[in-house]
Design an enzyme around this catalytic site. Structure first.
Site, PDB file in Angstrom:
ATOM      1  N   TRP A 292       0.855  -1.189   0.000  1.00  0.00           N
ATOM      2  CA  TRP A 292       0.000   0.000   0.000  1.00  0.00           C
ATOM      3  C   TRP A 292       0.890   1.237   0.000  1.00  0.00           C
ATOM      4  O   TRP A 292       1.837   1.315   0.785  1.00  0.00           O
ATOM      5  CB  TRP A 292      -0.887  -0.043   1.241  1.00  0.00           C
ATOM      6  CG  TRP A 292      -1.784   1.140   1.422  1.00  0.00           C
ATOM      7  CD1 TRP A 292      -2.515   1.782   0.455  1.00  0.00           C
ATOM      8  CD2 TRP A 292      -2.057   1.808   2.656  1.00  0.00           C
ATOM      9  NE1 TRP A 292      -3.225   2.803   1.023  1.00  0.00           N
ATOM     10  CE2 TRP A 292      -2.963   2.849   2.373  1.00  0.00           C
ATOM     11  CE3 TRP A 292      -1.629   1.631   3.971  1.00  0.00           C
ATOM     12  CZ2 TRP A 292      -3.442   3.695   3.353  1.00  0.00           C
ATOM     13  CZ3 TRP A 292      -2.110   2.465   4.946  1.00  0.00           C
ATOM     14  CH2 TRP A 292      -3.006   3.491   4.636  1.00  0.00           C
TER      15      TRP A 292
ATOM     16  N   LYS B 287     -12.928   0.394   6.901  1.00  0.00           N
ATOM     17  CA  LYS B 287     -13.641  -0.282   5.824  1.00  0.00           C
ATOM     18  C   LYS B 287     -14.732  -1.195   6.364  1.00  0.00           C
ATOM     19  O   LYS B 287     -15.852  -1.194   5.879  1.00  0.00           O
ATOM     20  CB  LYS B 287     -12.675  -1.120   4.980  1.00  0.00           C
ATOM     21  CG  LYS B 287     -11.376  -0.416   4.660  1.00  0.00           C
ATOM     22  CD  LYS B 287     -11.427   0.414   3.397  1.00  0.00           C
ATOM     23  CE  LYS B 287     -10.375   1.484   3.463  1.00  0.00           C
ATOM     24  NZ  LYS B 287      -9.711   1.798   2.217  1.00  0.00           N
TER      25      LYS B 287
ATOM     26  N   ASP C  71      -0.667  -5.649   9.446  1.00  0.00           N
ATOM     27  CA  ASP C  71      -1.598  -4.553   9.154  1.00  0.00           C
ATOM     28  C   ASP C  71      -2.904  -5.194   8.694  1.00  0.00           C
ATOM     29  O   ASP C  71      -2.953  -5.826   7.632  1.00  0.00           O
ATOM     30  CB  ASP C  71      -1.008  -3.665   8.048  1.00  0.00           C
ATOM     31  CG  ASP C  71      -1.957  -2.534   7.648  1.00  0.00           C
ATOM     32  OD1 ASP C  71      -3.002  -2.346   8.308  1.00  0.00           O
ATOM     33  OD2 ASP C  71      -1.634  -1.837   6.669  1.00  0.00           O
TER      34      ASP C  71
ATOM     35  N   ALA D  30      -6.646  -4.295   7.764  1.00  0.00           N
ATOM     36  CA  ALA D  30      -7.526  -3.156   7.490  1.00  0.00           C
ATOM     37  C   ALA D  30      -8.824  -3.581   6.796  1.00  0.00           C
ATOM     38  O   ALA D  30      -9.670  -2.740   6.509  1.00  0.00           O
ATOM     39  CB  ALA D  30      -6.791  -2.119   6.632  1.00  0.00           C
TER      40      ALA D  30
HETATM   41  N1  PMP Z   1      -3.651  -0.391   5.851  1.00  0.00           N
HETATM   42  C1  PMP Z   1      -4.076  -0.619   4.610  1.00  0.00           C
HETATM   43  C2  PMP Z   1      -3.436  -1.713   3.832  1.00  0.00           C
HETATM   44  C3  PMP Z   1      -5.091   0.156   4.065  1.00  0.00           C
HETATM   45  O1  PMP Z   1      -5.490  -0.088   2.815  1.00  0.00           O
HETATM   46  C4  PMP Z   1      -5.682   1.169   4.850  1.00  0.00           C
HETATM   47  C5  PMP Z   1      -6.800   1.990   4.298  1.00  0.00           C
HETATM   48  N2  PMP Z   1      -6.665   2.441   3.021  1.00  0.00           N
HETATM   49  C6  PMP Z   1      -5.199   1.375   6.151  1.00  0.00           C
HETATM   50  C7  PMP Z   1      -4.197   0.565   6.608  1.00  0.00           C
HETATM   51  C8  PMP Z   1      -5.694   2.407   7.111  1.00  0.00           C
HETATM   52  O2  PMP Z   1      -6.739   3.176   6.829  1.00  0.00           O
HETATM   53  P1  PMP Z   1      -7.372   4.182   7.859  1.00  0.00           P
HETATM   54  O3  PMP Z   1      -6.285   5.029   8.412  1.00  0.00           O
HETATM   55  O4  PMP Z   1      -8.354   4.934   7.054  1.00  0.00           O
HETATM   56  O5  PMP Z   1      -8.022   3.379   8.942  1.00  0.00           O
END
Ligand code: PMP
Length: 396
Positions: A130, A246, A211, A213
């Protein structure tokens, strides 16, 4: 002073969104920004979230400070959601969670904690990963390197190459792993592969940074957390960054948490005291509202049931679109890409496209995606899958 600053170029994803909105074509598809969308292209507030939100507002007695760790009920309930009830890391009290401003905030807290240890570990991220992992971790002062992960030609994980690299890393280095629904590729590890990775991490004394998400948007709430659970049950030390953006649709409320696992309860408490200090030094304490909503949902049987049903419906809709797009691609003769897409999971897949091919799709066919070929599956229009597949096939 500020005259030294030159304006930076616009964020490519937001630029893509603006270009999509300005496109007057009647037949156009936006596969750019990574948010869930329903069949009308909206990202609605979940019904369970709205109900919990109203209850939170009705019951709230005060808005006084909560402290840098945020809502402790949220921390406990989310730890249970991710690790499952009765996980050994929880019963041995070796894991503790800190609410954070989104998954991004959690990732940054964990990065700052790694810097605070003074161990100067290199963080190894998947190739590709990402795009925000780079700034979130390196702005804290960590050095990033890539390990082989995705075979763009076959659309699958280069598992042997990945394992070989992990086996060659020095003890104490950190390995960032996507818990599920790999962003940007959609190519996930199987449970058997997670086991092999966990073994290498233990043998090489590497520290996993998981991670997660998209829990619930790949295979299901429990299945999507299996990798993280296995890691937390196998290794002595780990960090887990969790996002509620999400799976609860709480994007702008900024809800997430960092889980810290160490070899003992005392070490975990000591580590968390540093995370609290880090949080105080950046934003003092996380915003309450979104975490209060999640805590309300997860502490109420009916709301939890409703939320799970809505999450399942989102996942099933994306699976349906994924399969429809895969079948349409197969009809154009692109069997290998079609099979890869069907096997990938979550919100994303990565098409084996050159950046110029993504430009052609946008300019000629009004199909918008980032130039690396990542597509948001939820952005696919069911009625336009054949048009999408034929357009993509024409530039593959
Ligand atoms: N890790 C990954 C791989 C993601 O795709 C995202 C959201 N795009 C996040 C972490 C964290 O998102 P947020 O800070 O909006 O919770």
């Amino acid at each position: 002073m500020f005259e030294n600053l030159q304006a930076l170029p616009e964020d490519p994803i937001l630029g893509l969104l603006a270009a999509f909105r300005a496109d007057t074509a009647t037949r156009k598809i936006d596969l750019g920004v990574g948010v869930y969308k329903d069949e009308r292209g909206n990202t609605p507030v979940l019904k369970a979230v709205r109900a919990a939100e109203q209850a939170v507002l009705a019951d709230q007695q005060t808005k006084t400070y909560l402290g840098p760790a945020g809502n402790e009920q949220f921390n406990a309930l989310m730890t249970e959601l991710v690790l499952g009830s009765k996980h050994t890391a929880v019963t041995s009290r070796r894991v503790r969670a800190m609410q954070a401003p989104g998954g991004c905030g959690a990732l940054r807290l964990g990065a700052e904690l790694l810097v605070t240890t003074g161990a100067k570990p290199t963080v190894h991220v998947s190739d590709p990963t990402w795009s925000n992992h780079g700034p979130l971790l390196s702005n804290a002062g960590l050095v990033l390197e890539k390990y082989p992960y995705f075979d763009a030609r076959t659309g699958t994980v280069r598992f042997d190459a990945m394992l070989e690299r992990l086996n060659a890393l020095p003890a104490g280095d950190v390995v960032l792993l996507h818990g599920c629904c790999h962003n940007p590729t959609g190519a996930d590890l199987s449970l058997d592969q997670w086991r092999k990775v966990a073994d290498v991490l233990v043998q090489r004394r590497l520290v996993p940074y998981v991670d997660i998400a998209y829990q619930g948007l790949g295979e299901g709430i429990e299945a999507d957390a299996e990798g993280a659970r296995l890691i937390a049950a196998t290794v002595p030390e780990a960090l887990i960054a969790v996002s509620c953006s999400k799976n609860f649709g709480l994007y702008r409320e900024r809800v997430g948490l960092l889980m810290v696992l160490t070899q003992s309860e005392a070490q975990t408490n000591a580590s968390v005291s540093h995370v609290r200090k880090i949080a105080r030094g950046i934003y003092s304490m996380p915003p309450d509202h979104g975490a209060a909503i999640v805590a309300r949902i997860l502490s109420d049987t009916k709301l939890t049931e409703d939320w799970r049903a809505e999450l399942n419906a989102m996942r099933e809709r994306m699976m349906k679109l994924r399969n429809a797009f895969s079948a349409a691609l197969a009809r154009t003769g692109k069997a290998e890409v079609a099979a890869a897409i069907a096997n990938q999971r979550g919100m994303f897949s990565m098409l084996p496209l050159k950046p110029e091919a993504a430009d052609t799709l946008r300019e000629k066919h009004h199909i918008y995606m980032t130039r690396d070929g990542r597509i948001n599956i939820a952005g696919i229009d069911q009625d336009l899958v054949d048009f999408l597949a034929e357009s993509v096939a024409s530039v593959l």
